[in-house]
Design a protein around this motif. Sequence first.
Motif, short mmCIF file in Angstrom:
data_model
loop_
_atom_site.label_atom_id
_atom_site.label_comp_id
_atom_site.label_asym_id
_atom_site.label_seq_id
_atom_site.Cartn_x
_atom_site.Cartn_y
_atom_site.Cartn_z
N VAL A 1 -3.93 5.76 6.23
CA VAL A 1 -4.97 6.31 5.37
C VAL A 1 -4.62 6.01 3.93
O VAL A 1 -3.50 6.24 3.48
CB VAL A 1 -5.12 7.84 5.59
CG1 VAL A 1 -6.13 8.43 4.61
CG2 VAL A 1 -5.54 8.13 7.02
N LEU A 2 -5.60 5.50 3.22
CA LEU A 2 -5.46 5.21 1.80
C LEU A 2 -6.36 6.16 1.04
O LEU A 2 -7.56 6.26 1.34
CB LEU A 2 -5.87 3.76 1.53
CG LEU A 2 -5.69 3.22 0.13
CD1 LEU A 2 -5.44 1.71 0.21
CD2 LEU A 2 -6.88 3.48 -0.75
N THR A 3 -5.80 6.89 0.10
CA THR A 3 -6.58 7.80 -0.74
C THR A 3 -6.93 7.06 -2.02
O THR A 3 -6.05 6.50 -2.68
CB THR A 3 -5.78 9.08 -1.05
OG1 THR A 3 -5.43 9.71 0.18
CG2 THR A 3 -6.60 10.04 -1.90
N THR A 4 -8.21 7.05 -2.38
CA THR A 4 -8.68 6.31 -3.54
C THR A 4 -9.44 7.21 -4.50
O THR A 4 -10.03 8.21 -4.08
CB THR A 4 -9.57 5.13 -3.10
OG1 THR A 4 -10.00 4.40 -4.26
CG2 THR A 4 -10.80 5.59 -2.33
N THR A 5 -9.43 6.85 -5.76
CA THR A 5 -10.22 7.58 -6.75
C THR A 5 -11.61 6.99 -6.89
O THR A 5 -12.51 7.64 -7.39
CB THR A 5 -9.55 7.55 -8.14
OG1 THR A 5 -9.36 6.20 -8.54
CG2 THR A 5 -8.23 8.28 -8.12
N ASP A 6 -11.80 5.74 -6.42
CA ASP A 6 -13.08 5.04 -6.59
C ASP A 6 -13.38 4.23 -5.34
O ASP A 6 -12.87 3.12 -5.17
CB ASP A 6 -12.99 4.14 -7.83
CG ASP A 6 -14.28 3.44 -8.17
OD1 ASP A 6 -15.14 3.25 -7.29
OD2 ASP A 6 -14.42 3.06 -9.35
N LEU A 7 -14.19 4.80 -4.45
CA LEU A 7 -14.49 4.13 -3.18
C LEU A 7 -15.08 2.74 -3.38
O LEU A 7 -14.69 1.80 -2.70
CB LEU A 7 -15.46 4.97 -2.34
CG LEU A 7 -14.84 6.05 -1.47
CD1 LEU A 7 -15.91 6.93 -0.84
CD2 LEU A 7 -13.96 5.46 -0.40
N ALA A 8 -16.01 2.59 -4.31
CA ALA A 8 -16.66 1.29 -4.51
C ALA A 8 -15.65 0.23 -4.95
O ALA A 8 -15.65 -0.89 -4.43
CB ALA A 8 -17.79 1.41 -5.52
N ALA A 9 -14.79 0.55 -5.90
CA ALA A 9 -13.79 -0.40 -6.37
C ALA A 9 -12.79 -0.73 -5.26
O ALA A 9 -12.39 -1.89 -5.09
CB ALA A 9 -13.07 0.14 -7.60
N CYS A 10 -12.40 0.27 -4.49
CA CYS A 10 -11.48 0.08 -3.38
C CYS A 10 -12.10 -0.84 -2.32
O CYS A 10 -11.48 -1.80 -1.87
CB CYS A 10 -11.12 1.44 -2.78
SG CYS A 10 -9.94 1.37 -1.43
N GLU A 11 -13.33 -0.54 -1.93
CA GLU A 11 -14.03 -1.36 -0.94
C GLU A 11 -14.16 -2.80 -1.43
O GLU A 11 -13.96 -3.75 -0.67
CB GLU A 11 -15.41 -0.78 -0.64
CG GLU A 11 -15.37 0.54 0.09
CD GLU A 11 -16.72 1.24 0.12
OE1 GLU A 11 -17.75 0.62 -0.22
OE2 GLU A 11 -16.74 2.43 0.48
N ASP A 12 -14.50 -2.99 -2.70
CA ASP A 12 -14.66 -4.33 -3.26
C ASP A 12 -13.35 -5.11 -3.18
O ASP A 12 -13.33 -6.26 -2.75
CB ASP A 12 -15.14 -4.24 -4.71
CG ASP A 12 -15.22 -5.60 -5.37
OD1 ASP A 12 -16.06 -6.42 -4.94
OD2 ASP A 12 -14.42 -5.86 -6.30
N PHE A 13 -12.25 -4.49 -3.60
CA PHE A 13 -10.97 -5.19 -3.57
C PHE A 13 -10.59 -5.61 -2.15
O PHE A 13 -10.26 -6.77 -1.90
CB PHE A 13 -9.85 -4.32 -4.16
CG PHE A 13 -8.48 -4.90 -3.98
CD1 PHE A 13 -8.05 -5.95 -4.77
CD2 PHE A 13 -7.62 -4.40 -3.01
CE1 PHE A 13 -6.79 -6.51 -4.59
CE2 PHE A 13 -6.36 -4.95 -2.83
CZ PHE A 13 -5.94 -6.00 -3.62
N TYR A 14 -10.63 -4.67 -1.22
CA TYR A 14 -10.14 -4.97 0.12
C TYR A 14 -11.09 -5.88 0.90
O TYR A 14 -10.64 -6.61 1.78
CB TYR A 14 -9.83 -3.68 0.88
CG TYR A 14 -8.55 -3.05 0.39
CD1 TYR A 14 -7.32 -3.47 0.88
CD2 TYR A 14 -8.55 -2.06 -0.59
CE1 TYR A 14 -6.14 -2.92 0.42
CE2 TYR A 14 -7.37 -1.51 -1.06
CZ TYR A 14 -6.17 -1.94 -0.56
OH TYR A 14 -4.99 -1.41 -1.02
N THR A 15 -12.38 -5.86 0.59
CA THR A 15 -13.31 -6.76 1.29
C THR A 15 -13.43 -8.11 0.58
O THR A 15 -13.24 -9.15 1.19
CB THR A 15 -14.70 -6.12 1.47
OG1 THR A 15 -15.25 -5.78 0.20
CG2 THR A 15 -14.62 -4.90 2.36
#
Length: 126
Positions: A9-23
């Motif tokens: 599990v990765l806890t993020t402060t910004d779902l959109a930025a996190c999704e963008d980086f990993y995808t």
Amino acid sequence: MIDHLDHLVLTTTDLAACEDFYTRVLGMRLEVFGAGRKALRYGNQKINLHERGHEFEPKAHLPAPGALDLCFIAREPLDLVIAHLQREGWPILEGPVARTGATGPIRSVYVRDPDLNLIEIAEYPT
């Protein structure tokens, strides 16, 4: 007793930025499951996403963005990964450098994700 890691599990402060980086940058697939939960899928593993302050129970005692050091083994040569990171404008902090992976020597580069987790991308020599 333990065979392999299924997910983390990765806890993020910004779902959109996190999704963008990993995808976009790392090429993982975004998956929605359960009651709107999100995960990043790669190979036979996945990373479940928790947004800070909206974590699912049960959770880690102190879930914190930026607290992870993760190492991923690339499915393509590291030189192609480096070229892709450069095309995406994602800065490489260090590397390529020689390191030791779970089963032997690896060649690695290091980047940070949007939450400042340290991400190592590596290849085993052929």
